[in-house]
Design a protein around this motif. Sequence first.
Motif, PDB file in Angstrom:
ATOM      1  N   GLY A  53       0.812  -1.208   0.000  1.00 35.67           N
ATOM      2  CA  GLY A  53       0.000   0.000   0.000  1.00 35.67           C
ATOM      3  C   GLY A  53       0.845   1.255   0.000  1.00 35.67           C
ATOM      4  O   GLY A  53       2.026   1.242   0.350  1.00 35.67           O
ATOM      5  N   LEU A  54       0.189   2.342  -0.390  1.00 30.16           N
ATOM      6  CA  LEU A  54       0.806   3.667  -0.410  1.00 30.16           C
ATOM      7  C   LEU A  54       0.091   4.551   0.605  1.00 30.16           C
ATOM      8  O   LEU A  54      -1.141   4.583   0.647  1.00 30.16           O
ATOM      9  N   GLY A  55       0.851   5.263   1.422  1.00 29.74           N
ATOM     10  CA  GLY A  55       0.249   6.191   2.364  1.00 29.74           C
ATOM     11  C   GLY A  55      -0.709   5.513   3.319  1.00 29.74           C
ATOM     12  O   GLY A  55      -0.367   4.557   4.017  1.00 29.74           O
ATOM     13  N   ALA A  80      -2.547  -1.977   4.957  1.00 23.16           N
ATOM     14  CA  ALA A  80      -1.903  -3.233   4.562  1.00 23.16           C
ATOM     15  C   ALA A  80      -1.177  -3.862   5.743  1.00 23.16           C
ATOM     16  O   ALA A  80      -1.299  -5.065   6.004  1.00 23.16           O
ATOM     17  N   VAL A  81      -0.406  -3.056   6.458  1.00 22.90           N
ATOM     18  CA  VAL A  81       0.353  -3.572   7.606  1.00 22.90           C
ATOM     19  C   VAL A  81      -0.593  -4.045   8.705  1.00 22.90           C
ATOM     20  O   VAL A  81      -0.415  -5.130   9.281  1.00 22.90           O
ATOM     21  N   LEU A 128       4.044  -4.715   2.300  1.00 20.98           N
ATOM     22  CA  LEU A 128       4.975  -3.678   1.875  1.00 20.98           C
ATOM     23  C   LEU A 128       4.289  -2.335   2.065  1.00 20.98           C
ATOM     24  O   LEU A 128       3.166  -2.140   1.586  1.00 20.98           O
ATOM     25  N   ALA A 129       4.947  -1.420   2.763  1.00 20.10           N
ATOM     26  CA  ALA A 129       4.345  -0.126   3.080  1.00 20.10           C
ATOM     27  C   ALA A 129       5.195   0.991   2.485  1.00 20.10           C
ATOM     28  O   ALA A 129       6.366   1.147   2.845  1.00 20.10           O
ATOM     29  N   ARG A 144       7.899  -4.853   5.393  1.00 18.68           N
ATOM     30  CA  ARG A 144       8.969  -4.045   4.799  1.00 18.68           C
ATOM     31  C   ARG A 144       8.412  -2.641   4.586  1.00 18.68           C
ATOM     32  O   ARG A 144       7.403  -2.471   3.899  1.00 18.68           O
ATOM     33  N   ILE A 145       9.035  -1.653   5.177  1.00 16.60           N
ATOM     34  CA  ILE A 145       8.547  -0.280   5.121  1.00 16.60           C
ATOM     35  C   ILE A 145       9.533   0.590   4.350  1.00 16.60           C
ATOM     36  O   ILE A 145      10.741   0.554   4.597  1.00 16.60           O
TER      37      ILE A 145
END
Length: 312
Positions: free
Chosen positions: A199-201, A207-208, A222-223, A242-243
């Motif tokens: 995800g974005l923003g 997502a997390v 994945l962030a 994973r950020i």
Amino acid sequence: MTSRADRVLARLMEAYEQEELTQVDALATRLGTEHPGLWVWSAYIRAGVLALRGDPDAGLRLLAEADERGGWWSPPLLADPALAAIWPLDEAGIRARSELRWRAAQERAEVAWTVFRPPTRPAGVVISLHGNGPAPADLFASLWAELGSCAAFLVRSPQLVAENVYEWRDRDRALADVRTVVRAARAEYGSAIPMVLAGLGAGARIAVEAALTGAVAVDGALAFAPHMRPLTEKVMIGPRIRIFPGGTPESTASCESFAVWARAQGIDCSLSYEEGMGHAFPERFHTTVSGVVAAVFDENPISAGEDSLAGS
């Protein structure tokens, strides 16, 4: 050449935070021109700039043009203080008509998704969540297609802001919608295929949280450019996180604090930094993301605390 909408939007947000109104107007115009589906949203941005510059009449004319095209915006968006000088001039009822159109669209809105399918059996599935803001599906399809070996389900939230502009503000609804898409992906590719949320923003935070709370059964998340916060619920330590910090310094600091908290819970959580990322997906998408996706899919976990520069 058409620019990536997320990169243009990131620059627009930075310009707005720095009160560079000329740059904001130029970038909003560019976004609406290169991505026609975002023209109505860009008209809202440009109208606010005109009003802030002391020309609310010109701002009203721009909103009227969007209104004539059938455009609409959510009531919270039109409550933006930048538009305050416009509404006393609104004798045609643009604001009221916009709310009626938005409510009608919101009542029938359901979670939707577009699927990118590689030509051969995928190595895994990515469930991609946009951020709070413009989310043209064609942009995200082209990005995930760069990985080649993954199928990607590109989700559109039913929480509406404007045409082709969505948000994830209702967390419970967002988690329920993610479950719906994950079920669809499992139905198509089976229960054994590796799966990751990305995800974005605001979509990154969802997502997390979906992965760690067990709202969905996935291998990790994945962030990209999120603003993170520790969870108060019981968490699962299996999913790998994973950020990619980006955006404001505050957002980056929140990612670093979250990673410390996550590692203390025993969660496999790592940070990856990319210079100039901003509030967008990485500019070197394939180089940055492909190895990380493979590592999350792999049975060998990413080493907790193994922070790195992206692409290294």
